[in-house]
Design a protein around this motif. Structure first.
Motif, PDB file in Angstrom:
ATOM      1  N   GLN A   9       0.849  -1.198   0.000  1.00 56.28           N
ATOM      2  CA  GLN A   9       0.000   0.000   0.000  1.00 56.28           C
ATOM      3  C   GLN A   9       0.884   1.248   0.000  1.00 56.28           C
ATOM      4  OE1 GLN A   9      -2.877   1.479  -0.919  1.00 56.28           O
ATOM      5  NE2 GLN A   9      -3.895  -0.101   0.316  1.00 56.28           N
ATOM      6  N   PRO A  10       0.739   2.125  -0.973  1.00 52.32           N
ATOM      7  CA  PRO A  10       1.551   3.338  -1.007  1.00 52.32           C
ATOM      8  C   PRO A  10       1.271   4.245   0.195  1.00 52.32           C
ATOM      9  CG  PRO A  10       0.522   2.962  -3.128  1.00 52.32           C
ATOM     10  CD  PRO A  10      -0.103   2.005  -2.159  1.00 52.32           C
ATOM     11  N   THR A  11       2.332   4.820   0.719  1.00 52.44           N
ATOM     12  CA  THR A  11       2.192   5.795   1.801  1.00 52.44           C
ATOM     13  C   THR A  11       2.599   7.189   1.323  1.00 52.44           C
ATOM     14  OG1 THR A  11       4.422   5.272   2.582  1.00 52.44           O
ATOM     15  CG2 THR A  11       2.586   4.085   3.618  1.00 52.44           C
ATOM     16  N   GLU A  12       3.142   7.252   0.112  1.00 55.25           N
ATOM     17  CA  GLU A  12       3.556   8.526  -0.473  1.00 55.25           C
ATOM     18  C   GLU A  12       2.809   8.761  -1.780  1.00 55.25           C
ATOM     19  OE1 GLU A  12       7.799   8.561  -0.886  1.00 55.25           O
ATOM     20  OE2 GLU A  12       8.132   8.174   1.236  1.00 55.25           O
ATOM     21  N   ALA A  13       2.535  10.000  -2.064  1.00 59.87           N
ATOM     22  CA  ALA A  13       1.771  10.364  -3.259  1.00 59.87           C
ATOM     23  C   ALA A  13       2.455   9.893  -4.545  1.00 59.87           C
ATOM     24  CB  ALA A  13       1.546  11.871  -3.298  1.00 59.87           C
ATOM     25  N   LEU A  14       3.777  10.030  -4.637  1.00 62.09           N
ATOM     26  CA  LEU A  14       4.478   9.611  -5.848  1.00 62.09           C
ATOM     27  C   LEU A  14       4.338   8.116  -6.103  1.00 62.09           C
ATOM     28  CD1 LEU A  14       7.712  11.811  -5.788  1.00 62.09           C
ATOM     29  CD2 LEU A  14       5.752  11.992  -7.326  1.00 62.09           C
ATOM     30  N   ARG A  32       1.764   6.241  -5.178  1.00 62.18           N
ATOM     31  CA  ARG A  32       0.396   6.009  -5.640  1.00 62.18           C
ATOM     32  C   ARG A  32       0.218   6.494  -7.078  1.00 62.18           C
ATOM     33  NH1 ARG A  32      -4.296   7.138  -1.793  1.00 62.18           N
ATOM     34  NH2 ARG A  32      -3.444   5.272  -0.833  1.00 62.18           N
ATOM     35  N   CYS A  33       0.837   7.612  -7.428  1.00 58.29           N
ATOM     36  CA  CYS A  33       0.750   8.101  -8.808  1.00 58.29           C
ATOM     37  C   CYS A  33       1.342   7.087  -9.790  1.00 58.29           C
ATOM     38  CB  CYS A  33       1.454   9.444  -8.947  1.00 58.29           C
ATOM     39  SG  CYS A  33       0.528  10.805  -8.197  1.00 58.29           S
ATOM     40  N   LYS A  34       2.433   6.450  -9.405  1.00 58.17           N
ATOM     41  CA  LYS A  34       3.040   5.417 -10.262  1.00 58.17           C
ATOM     42  C   LYS A  34       2.042   4.282 -10.487  1.00 58.17           C
ATOM     43  CE  LYS A  34       6.683   1.961 -10.173  1.00 58.17           C
ATOM     44  NZ  LYS A  34       7.693   1.322  -9.342  1.00 58.17           N
ATOM     45  N   LEU A  35       1.385   3.827  -9.438  1.00 58.50           N
ATOM     46  CA  LEU A  35       0.399   2.754  -9.578  1.00 58.50           C
ATOM     47  C   LEU A  35      -0.821   3.223 -10.365  1.00 58.50           C
ATOM     48  CD1 LEU A  35       0.579   1.081  -6.057  1.00 58.50           C
ATOM     49  CD2 LEU A  35       1.568   0.282  -8.214  1.00 58.50           C
ATOM     50  N   ALA A  36      -1.202   4.469 -10.200  1.00 55.30           N
ATOM     51  CA  ALA A  36      -2.338   5.014 -10.942  1.00 55.30           C
ATOM     52  C   ALA A  36      -2.033   5.033 -12.440  1.00 55.30           C
ATOM     53  CB  ALA A  36      -2.674   6.418 -10.442  1.00 55.30           C
ATOM     54  N   ARG A  37      -0.815   5.421 -12.802  1.00 53.87           N
ATOM     55  CA  ARG A  37      -0.427   5.411 -14.215  1.00 53.87           C
ATOM     56  C   ARG A  37      -0.448   3.997 -14.787  1.00 53.87           C
ATOM     57  NH1 ARG A  37       2.782   9.644 -12.419  1.00 53.87           N
ATOM     58  NH2 ARG A  37       4.553   8.314 -11.933  1.00 53.87           N
ATOM     59  N   LYS A  38       0.008   3.025 -13.995  1.00 57.14           N
ATOM     60  CA  LYS A  38      -0.026   1.625 -14.433  1.00 57.14           C
ATOM     61  C   LYS A  38      -1.468   1.165 -14.614  1.00 57.14           C
ATOM     62  CE  LYS A  38       1.512  -3.056 -13.260  1.00 57.14           C
ATOM     63  NZ  LYS A  38       0.416  -3.621 -13.996  1.00 57.14           N
ATOM     64  N   PRO A  90      -2.260   9.834  -0.171  1.00 57.90           N
ATOM     65  CA  PRO A  90      -2.102   9.161   1.126  1.00 57.90           C
ATOM     66  C   PRO A  90      -1.381  10.028   2.158  1.00 57.90           C
ATOM     67  CG  PRO A  90      -0.568   8.242  -0.475  1.00 57.90           C
ATOM     68  CD  PRO A  90      -1.461   9.203  -1.211  1.00 57.90           C
ATOM     69  N   GLU A  91      -0.583  10.984   1.683  1.00 56.10           N
ATOM     70  CA  GLU A  91       0.143  11.859   2.604  1.00 56.10           C
ATOM     71  C   GLU A  91      -0.777  12.869   3.278  1.00 56.10           C
ATOM     72  OE1 GLU A  91       3.818  13.441   0.870  1.00 56.10           O
ATOM     73  OE2 GLU A  91       3.695  11.789  -0.567  1.00 56.10           O
ATOM     74  N   GLU A  92      -1.956  13.071   2.687  1.00 57.47           N
ATOM     75  CA  GLU A  92      -2.938  13.995   3.258  1.00 57.47           C
ATOM     76  C   GLU A  92      -4.138  13.248   3.831  1.00 57.47           C
ATOM     77  OE1 GLU A  92      -3.786  16.877   0.220  1.00 57.47           O
ATOM     78  OE2 GLU A  92      -1.737  17.648   0.247  1.00 57.47           O
ATOM     79  N   GLY A  93      -3.957  11.956   4.088  1.00 59.85           N
ATOM     80  CA  GLY A  93      -4.985  11.184   4.770  1.00 59.85           C
ATOM     81  C   GLY A  93      -6.089  10.627   3.886  1.00 59.85           C
ATOM     82  N   ASP A  94      -5.844  10.513   2.562  1.00 62.78           N
ATOM     83  CA  ASP A  94      -6.843   9.938   1.661  1.00 62.78           C
ATOM     84  C   ASP A  94      -8.201  10.609   1.831  1.00 62.78           C
ATOM     85  OD1 ASP A  94      -5.096   8.039   0.453  1.00 62.78           O
ATOM     86  OD2 ASP A  94      -5.311   6.728   2.188  1.00 62.78           O
ATOM     87  N   SER A  95      -8.231  11.903   1.671  1.00 57.36           N
ATOM     88  CA  SER A  95      -9.447  12.681   1.953  1.00 57.36           C
ATOM     89  C   SER A  95     -10.632  12.319   1.056  1.00 57.36           C
ATOM     90  CB  SER A  95      -9.159  14.181   1.862  1.00 57.36           C
ATOM     91  OG  SER A  95      -8.644  14.503   0.586  1.00 57.36           O
ATOM     92  N   PHE A  96     -10.397  11.987  -0.202  1.00 59.35           N
ATOM     93  CA  PHE A  96     -11.511  11.595  -1.074  1.00 59.35           C
ATOM     94  C   PHE A  96     -12.139  10.293  -0.576  1.00 59.35           C
ATOM     95  CE2 PHE A  96     -13.509   9.418  -4.595  1.00 59.35           C
ATOM     96  CZ  PHE A  96     -14.309  10.415  -5.135  1.00 59.35           C
ATOM     97  N   GLU A  97     -11.287   9.336  -0.263  1.00 62.39           N
ATOM     98  CA  GLU A  97     -11.794   8.043   0.222  1.00 62.39           C
ATOM     99  C   GLU A  97     -12.593   8.217   1.515  1.00 62.39           C
ATOM    100  OE1 GLU A  97     -10.323   3.521   1.258  1.00 62.39           O
ATOM    101  OE2 GLU A  97      -8.845   4.966   0.589  1.00 62.39           O
ATOM    102  N   LYS A  98     -12.115   9.053   2.397  1.00 62.03           N
ATOM    103  CA  LYS A  98     -12.823   9.275   3.666  1.00 62.03           C
ATOM    104  C   LYS A  98     -14.148  10.003   3.460  1.00 62.03           C
ATOM    105  CE  LYS A  98      -9.025   8.741   6.771  1.00 62.03           C
ATOM    106  NZ  LYS A  98      -7.731   9.271   7.039  1.00 62.03           N
ATOM    107  N   ALA A  99     -14.192  10.930   2.518  1.00 62.03           N
ATOM    108  CA  ALA A  99     -15.410  11.716   2.293  1.00 62.03           C
ATOM    109  C   ALA A  99     -16.476  10.951   1.519  1.00 62.03           C
ATOM    110  CB  ALA A  99     -15.063  13.007   1.555  1.00 62.03           C
TER     111      ALA A  99
END
Length: 133
Positions: A50-55, A57-63, A84-93
């Motif tokens: 599970q990514p903990t850094e935005a970069l 997650r962006c790599k996995l998103a591009r894949k 993920p560095e800002e607490g996954d705000s979209f997922e929480k909302a």
């Protein structure tokens, strides 16, 4: 399927499409799913932690986008990544896991798709009717 709708002339005219890539559903360090039977020959479903850094997650998103034929440079839609560095705000909302489709008008959520029998086919049809596609 929704990317193809968004890329069509009628789809572009009907809505401003946005895709939000959230946390990995089956990360190796959380809830690994080893079967690739529904992965269309791309191998194991997920081989990442599970990514903990935005970069990361962006790599996995591009894949993900490449694996599913989504064009990241297409002006028909925006492809966003929950940070993920800002607490996954979209997922929480919005609680989008595992997959959700939303129709927003202004700042109001007008419609939310839910699966029927592990499929979104009925929901996609409903959305297309709402948008007159």
């Amino acid at each position: 399927m929704m990317a193809k709708v968004a890329e069509s002339e009628r789809g572009r005219a009907a809505a401003k499409w946005k895709y939000v890539y959230i946390a990995e559903a089956h990360a190796m360090d959380e809830w690994p799913l080893h079967s690739g039977r529904f992965n269309k020959g791309r191998g194991p479903v997920i081989v990442e932690t599970q990514p903990t850094e935005a970069l990361e997650r962006c790599k996995l998103a591009r894949k993900f986008a490449a694996d599913f034929g989504m064009k990241l440079d297409d002006s028909s839609y925006e492809f966003l990544v929950d940070n993920p560095e800002e607490g996954d705000s979209f997922e929480k909302a919005y609680a989008p896991w595992p997959v959700r489709l939303y129709l927003l008008k202004g700042l109001k959520v007008e419609w939310v798709a839910h699966p029927t029998g592990c499929s979104y086919e009925k929901a996609v049809g409903e959305l297309m009717k709402i948008l007159e596609l």
